[in-house]
Enzyme design. Sequence first.
Site, PDB file in Angstrom:
ATOM      1  N   SER A 111       0.829  -1.206   0.000  1.00  0.00           N
ATOM      2  CA  SER A 111       0.000   0.000   0.000  1.00  0.00           C
ATOM      3  C   SER A 111       0.860   1.251   0.000  1.00  0.00           C
ATOM      4  O   SER A 111       0.592   2.211  -0.728  1.00  0.00           O
ATOM      5  CB  SER A 111      -0.928   0.001   1.219  1.00  0.00           C
TER       6      SER A 111
ATOM      7  N   ALA B 148      -4.633  -0.304  -2.774  1.00  0.00           N
ATOM      8  CA  ALA B 148      -3.977   0.078  -1.518  1.00  0.00           C
ATOM      9  C   ALA B 148      -5.013   0.189  -0.408  1.00  0.00           C
ATOM     10  O   ALA B 148      -6.145   0.596  -0.643  1.00  0.00           O
ATOM     11  CB  ALA B 148      -3.275   1.424  -1.683  1.00  0.00           C
ATOM     12  N   LYS B 149      -4.604  -0.201   0.792  1.00  0.00           N
ATOM     13  CA  LYS B 149      -5.462   0.049   1.952  1.00  0.00           C
ATOM     14  C   LYS B 149      -5.063   1.435   2.449  1.00  0.00           C
ATOM     15  O   LYS B 149      -4.300   1.600   3.397  1.00  0.00           O
ATOM     16  CB  LYS B 149      -5.268  -1.020   3.029  1.00  0.00           C
ATOM     17  N   ALA B 150      -5.585   2.425   1.744  1.00  0.00           N
ATOM     18  CA  ALA B 150      -5.210   3.820   1.965  1.00  0.00           C
ATOM     19  C   ALA B 150      -6.323   4.568   2.678  1.00  0.00           C
ATOM     20  O   ALA B 150      -7.515   4.351   2.401  1.00  0.00           O
ATOM     21  CB  ALA B 150      -4.920   4.495   0.622  1.00  0.00           C
TER      22      ALA B 150
ATOM     23  N   TYR C 169     -11.357   5.577   2.461  1.00  0.00           N
ATOM     24  CA  TYR C 169     -12.400   5.297   3.455  1.00  0.00           C
ATOM     25  C   TYR C 169     -13.306   6.493   3.725  1.00  0.00           C
ATOM     26  O   TYR C 169     -14.239   6.394   4.514  1.00  0.00           O
ATOM     27  CB  TYR C 169     -11.754   4.784   4.748  1.00  0.00           C
TER      28      TYR C 169
END
Length: 296
Positions: free
Chosen positions: A66, A158-160, A164
């Site tokens: 990420s 990506a866990k960006a 969210y």
Amino acid sequence: MADASTPYHDRDGYIWMDGEFVPWRETTIHVLTHGLHYASSVFEGERAYGGHIFESRRHTERLHRSANILGFELPYTVDEIEKAKHETLAKSGLENAYVRAFAWRGSEMMGVSAQNNKIHVAIAVWHWGDYFADKMKGIAMTHAQWRRPDPKTAPCEAKAAGLYMICTLSKHAAEKDGFADALMLDYRGHVAEATGANIFFLQDGALHTPTPDCFLNGITRQTAIKLAKARQIEIVERTIMPDELKNFSECFITGTAAEITPVRQIGNVSYKPGSVTEGLVTDYSDLVNGKIKMPA
């Protein structure tokens, strides 16, 4: 141990930050931190069961990926972060806990460009029970206004943190209307996922789940697929349209926080948590608690 009502900035304990343990209340950053203003931040959400962090290394490897997708390198190797995570869990005194590892650009430069900003990494551990109250009863979901973006619009692999924003908006709107969560479509109008979890549907004995081409292929999602296959349940990854929701008999969501949670309602469509969902909930609990091994 702090309960859920205790503010996160006002707790006892320690947080690992930039290579050392800092008292929880003293772990602060400057208000002109780039990650705060421009969402140049990545994170992982993990759970520990009985002192063991489930799929820990895979989460740390994804944290690195990420960061690379967002254009920065973490100043710690996978092995170093793994060591820090386990030390932070041990220092917390908790065996069953939530583990949050995250990284962000610092405050050396302020503006869209931040090439010279220091990259910070921190790890916090706290007690976190079920993500949803009464989860085995099945949660009620509504439909989200916001949609998962085109991969050419946002770095969806990506866990960006920035990705969210629409999840928070959607979950707040759902809770305001008395629902636990919301079903998000993607930019094409296809069924995508919940605000923080992937989704599965049962139809004629097979599990159908959206193809993760514009949202994260979650680690818990991948685990649920392995568990289902071990039960000889067919997995169908495909495009799912909203008008198909009424054709399914069971539904559940998957995620580190949600684990495997049954769904009893999406909008005006109802589901009954049945044997397939209940069996996978049991299998997942047995797996994370070391009672069974991960299927091949």
